[in-house]
Design an enzyme around this catalytic site. Structure first.
Site, mmCIF file in Angstrom:
data_model
loop_
_atom_site.group_PDB
_atom_site.id
_atom_site.type_symbol
_atom_site.label_atom_id
_atom_site.label_comp_id
_atom_site.label_asym_id
_atom_site.label_seq_id
_atom_site.Cartn_x
_atom_site.Cartn_y
_atom_site.Cartn_z
ATOM 1 C CG ASN A 32 12.341 -3.153 8.414
ATOM 2 O OD1 ASN A 32 11.353 -3.265 7.676
ATOM 3 N ND2 ASN A 32 12.402 -3.713 9.610
ATOM 4 C CB ALA A 81 -2.049 2.436 7.815
ATOM 5 C CE1 TYR A 119 -1.421 -6.141 11.802
ATOM 6 C CE2 TYR A 119 -3.470 -7.079 10.999
ATOM 7 C CZ TYR A 119 -2.465 -6.151 10.886
ATOM 8 O OH TYR A 119 -2.501 -5.235 9.868
ATOM 9 C CE LYS A 172 -1.997 -1.259 12.632
ATOM 10 N NZ LYS A 172 -0.777 -0.493 12.226
ATOM 11 C CB ILE A 203 -0.982 0.028 1.202
ATOM 12 C CG1 ILE A 203 -1.830 -1.258 1.235
ATOM 13 C CG2 ILE A 203 -1.887 1.261 1.142
ATOM 14 C CD1 ILE A 203 -2.854 -1.333 2.366
ATOM 15 C CB THR A 242 7.090 -4.004 13.885
ATOM 16 O OG1 THR A 242 8.220 -4.852 13.828
ATOM 17 C CG2 THR A 242 7.094 -3.044 12.709
#
Ligand code: UDP
Length: 319
Positions: free
Chosen positions: A32, A117, A149, A153, A12, A95
């Site tokens: 990265n 995002a 996940y 988020k 994206i 991350t």
């Protein structure tokens, strides 16, 4: 305007880079290449308005400098893909959580607007359809890696909202539903690039579960257009927006459609979730966004239907 795109070498992110360059902006990318690819941006390297830094958002010194130099940040860098998250749970959490905290900390220090995002995984396995931004979330056990996940988020969203409320940092949160297009790869589990690649090679197309689960697949071009409009919409600051399309298809129908469009001799095989992912894996039966909120804030109407985006993806893989 000078714009930093974290994760700009990703699927994206790289489409966003192209669009913002075309609009005449100066673009800086930090990536990265963990899931991004240099080949996604190689054609831009000679553009004087494009700068690429090969590094992680966990490198605070570099990130701080890059944020200081820009006017806006599109924070696209994240560990994504159901399969990638299951295979790399620790790195994915670091991350997504530490990386985002770094971005927000420095964006706040230099007062730079951030578009975060986020993802439709946020809603988890709730049966309510379609999903509205204010809906409750329903997640499974922490033994099931997939949910990390969604949880990571959600922390990102909480962090962004906290910076907005406490520090008056301008932010906007965009929850992407299934986004597809050229450059997306199947390696991290995404269904359409996997199906198209296997269909073109006449390899088996693997449908997980009973194939009756459904998704809404939106062209990356429509998603990135919407993101840019939201970033530049003053009224949208502090808000959360679903983005995608609300036209759904079952995975079984998707497999048949791709097989037909590619004139493939592939067999369609059904595989148990446990064999495809991990023991106890839980899938969403359906996932559809309610798009009324985004349409109230910006002019938003996806231009491409599924057949058109599949054409583009098939052409991309054929090349
Ligand atoms: N899927 C499938 N075969 C594959 C890869 C995925 O049947 O080879 C299914 C997957 O189980 C899910 C849907 O396709 O029900 C979409 O999967 P993807 O990972 O692309 O997105 P998400 O699950 O995040 O919506």
């Amino acid at each position: 305007m000078k714009i930093l795109i974290t994760g700009g070498a990703g699927f994206i992110g790289s489409h966003l880079v192209e669009k913002l360059l075309e609009e005449g902006n100066e673009i800086s990318v930090i990536d990265n290449l963990s899931t991004g690819k240099y080949s996604n941006i190689i054609h831009l390297i000679k553009d004087p308005n494009f700068k690429y830094t090969l590094d992680s958002i966990l490198n605070r010194e570099i990130l701080k400098k890059l944020i200081k130099e820009c006017n806006q940040v599109y924070h696209m860098a994240a560990a994504v893909g159901v399969k990638y998250i299951i295979d790399n749970p620790l790195l994915s959490l670091r991350t997504n959580i530490v990386g985002t905290e770094n971005v927000l900390e420095f964006a706040n220090k230099y007062k730079k607007k951030v578009l975060l995002a986020s993802t439709s995984e946020i809603y988890g396995k709730s049966n309510k359809m379609p999903f509205e931004e204010e809906d409750d979330r329903l997640l499974g056990s922490t033994h099931i890696t997939r949910w990390s996940y969604s949880a990571s988020k959600a922390i990102d969203e909480f962090l962004a909202l906290a910076y907005y409320r406490e520090k008056k940092l301008p932010i906007v949160i965009v929850r992407c539903f299934n986004t597809v297009g050229p450059r997306q790869i199947g390696q991290y589990g995404m269904v359409i690039p996997k199906f198209v690649r296997n269909a073109l090679l006449n390899h088996p197309i693997t449908v997980y579960g009973d194939g009756k689960q459904s998704r809404c697949f939106c062209d990356v071009d429509d998603v990135t257009d919407g993101m840019i409009k939201l970033m530049n919409c003053k009224k949208a600051e502090g808000g959360i927006f679903n983005i995608g399309t609300d036209k759904d298809i079952t995975i079984e129908e998707l497999a048949q459609k791709i097989k037909k469009m590619t004139n493939s001799r592939s067999k369609i095989e059904y595989i148990k979730y446990e064999d495809a992912y991990e023991e106890g894996f839980e899938d969403m039966r359906s996932r559809k966004p309610d798009l009324s909120k985004i349409k109230k804030f910006i002019e938003y109407k996806p231009k491409y239907d599924l057949d058109q985006v599949l054409e583009k993806i098939i052409n991309y893989f054929e090349k």
